[in-house]
Design an enzyme around this catalytic site. Structure first.
Site, PDB file in Angstrom:
ATOM      1  CD  GLU A   1       7.759   6.077  57.547  1.00 53.25           C
ATOM      2  OE1 GLU A   1       7.248   5.206  58.276  1.00 53.25           O
ATOM      3  OE2 GLU A   1       8.021   7.229  57.937  1.00 53.25           O
TER       4      GLU A   1
ATOM      5  CE  LYS B   1       7.905   3.719  61.905  1.00 50.27           C
ATOM      6  NZ  LYS B   1       7.119   4.776  61.228  1.00 50.27           N
TER       7      LYS B   1
ATOM      8  CB  CYS C   1       9.867   7.067  60.412  1.00 49.86           C
ATOM      9  SG  CYS C   1       9.103   8.699  60.690  1.00 49.86           S
TER      10      CYS C   1
END
Length: 307
Positions: free
Chosen positions: A49, A122, A166
Site C-alpha cells: 500500500e 479502499k 489494508c
C-alpha cells in the site's frame, strides 16, 4: 461469473519495501524489485500500500494532497509501462485524485500488455492515532455505475484477483463477497506497523492477530492470500510521537491458510511462490463452506447492531 476452472501453476511475487520521502526514489526502488521478481519468473507481482511515498497518514496536513495523482497519471503510466515491458500482471497502489476534493487510496491492476485491468478503491477507512486516513481518503463506491459491487474481482490473465487494501483485511464480509463473486486469489496491499511505545508483548499480539485474521480469510473461503506490507521506521512529521515501525512480515498463504512464504520485520525482500491453481477447488470439495451457508438466516448481518 465464469465457471471455468483455473489449472496449472502461477508464479507470484509479493514485494516488501522501505519507502522514502522522495517519490522518485521510492518508485525507483519499486521498479528495481519488480524487475528482479520478473527475472525470477513471477507472472503476478503485488506491491504494498502507498509504495511511492512515506505513510503520510500519521498526521493531518492538507499540503499532502499535492502528492495525489489522477489515473491515468505519472505513477500509473510508469507502472503500466513496467507491466508491459516485463509481460507481467502488476498490482500497484496510488493516492488517487479522482476530482477536486475527492481522493482515494486506490489499488491499480495492470495486465501484461500494460492495459489497466481494473482498480479497487479502499472501502474501509481507519481513523486511529497514527492512522488518520479519513482525513485523506473517500471510501470506494459501494456500487459502480454498471451495477457491480465495490467488492468485485478484477479479471486478468493471472486469474480473478480479489484486490482489497489494508484495513479491509480485518473484515470477513469483504473477503467473502470477493469469494462469492469468483475471486481466485485474495490480495491485501498493506501499510501497518507498531507504535514504538508499545511493549514487545503487545507488539507480538498485534502482529500475530494481523497474520491470523488473513489466514482465516484464506481458510473460510478456500482461497490463497497475498499480503505485502511495508517495512522500516517512518518518523512522525509532527514530532509528537516516535513514529511507526512498519512490521513487514509480508506473507503468502494457501487455501487452507498454510504459510507458503513469510518475510521478517526488518528487510526489503521479494517473496516468490509457485501457486497450484487447482487447490482451491479441490479443498472446496471436501470443506464445502459455500454450499452449507445458511443465506436464509443471515439477514441481520446488514444491521449496525442487533436489537
Amino acid at each position: 461469473m465464469s465457471n471455468t476452472r483455473s489449472t496449472g501453476y502461477l508464479n507470484i511475487a509479493a514485494i516488501q519495501q522501505v519507502c522514502s520521502s522522495d517519490k522518485a526514489a521510492s518508485l525507483a526502488t519499486t521498479e528495481k524489485l519488480v524487475r528482479e521478481a520478473s527475472a525470477n519468473g513471477a507472472e503476478l507481482v503485488v506491491l504494498q500500500e502507498l509504495h511511492a511515498t512515506l505513510y503520510f497518514c500519521q498526521t493531518e496536513n492538507s499540503d499532502v494532497f499535492e502528492l495525489a495523482e489522477p489515473i491515468p497519471g505519472p505513477t500509473s503510466e510508469r507502472l503500466s509501462e513496467l507491466a508491459r515491458e516485463l509481460g507481467i500482471v502488476l498490482v500497484g497502489s496510488i493516492f488517487e485524485r479522482r476530482m477536486n476534493g475527492v481522493y482515494h487510496n486506490t489499488a491499480v491492476v495492470f495486465e501484461k500488455d500494460g492495459s489497466l485491468a481494473g482498480l479497487y478503491r479502499k472501502m474501509h477507512i481507519p481513523d486511529d492515532p497514527g492512522f488518520y486516513e479519513k482525513f485523506y481518503f473517500t471510501p470506494g463506491d459501494a456500487h459502480f455505475n454498471n451495477g457491480q459491487s465495490g467488492f468485485t474481482p478484477i479479471e486478468t490473465s493471472a486469474g480473478k484477483l480479489g484486490v482489497l487494501v489494508c484495513w479491509d483485511q480485518w473484515y470477513p464480509e469483504a473477503a467473502r463477497l470477493m469469494a462469492l463473486a469468483g475471486a481466485e486469489i485474495l490480495i491485501y496491499p498493506t501499510a501497518i506497523g507498531w507504535d514504538l511505545t508499545d511493549d514487545p508483548e503487545e507488539q507480538a499480539r498485534q502482529l500475530e492477530a494481523w497474520v491470523t485474521v488473513q489466514r482465516g480469510h484464506a481458510v473460510a473461503n478456500n482461497l490463497p492470500v497475498v499480503a505485502p506490507n511495508r517495512v522500516g521506521t517512518e518518523p512522525d512529521p509532527s514530532g509528537q510521537t516516535d513514529g511507526i515501525q512498519f512490521w513487514g512480515n509480508s506473507f503468502i498463504c494457501g487455501p487452507q491458510g498454510e504459510l507458503l512464504a513469510r518475510a521478517d520485520d526488518r528487510a526489503e525482500c521479494i517473496l516468490d511462490v509457485r501457486l497450484d491453481r487447482t487447490r482451491s477447488e479441490s479443498i472446496r470439495r471436501i470443506w464445502p463452506y459455500l454450499r452449507d451457508r445458511r443465506i436464509d438466516a443471515y439477514g441481520d448481518i446488514l444491521k449496525r447492531v442487533r436489537d
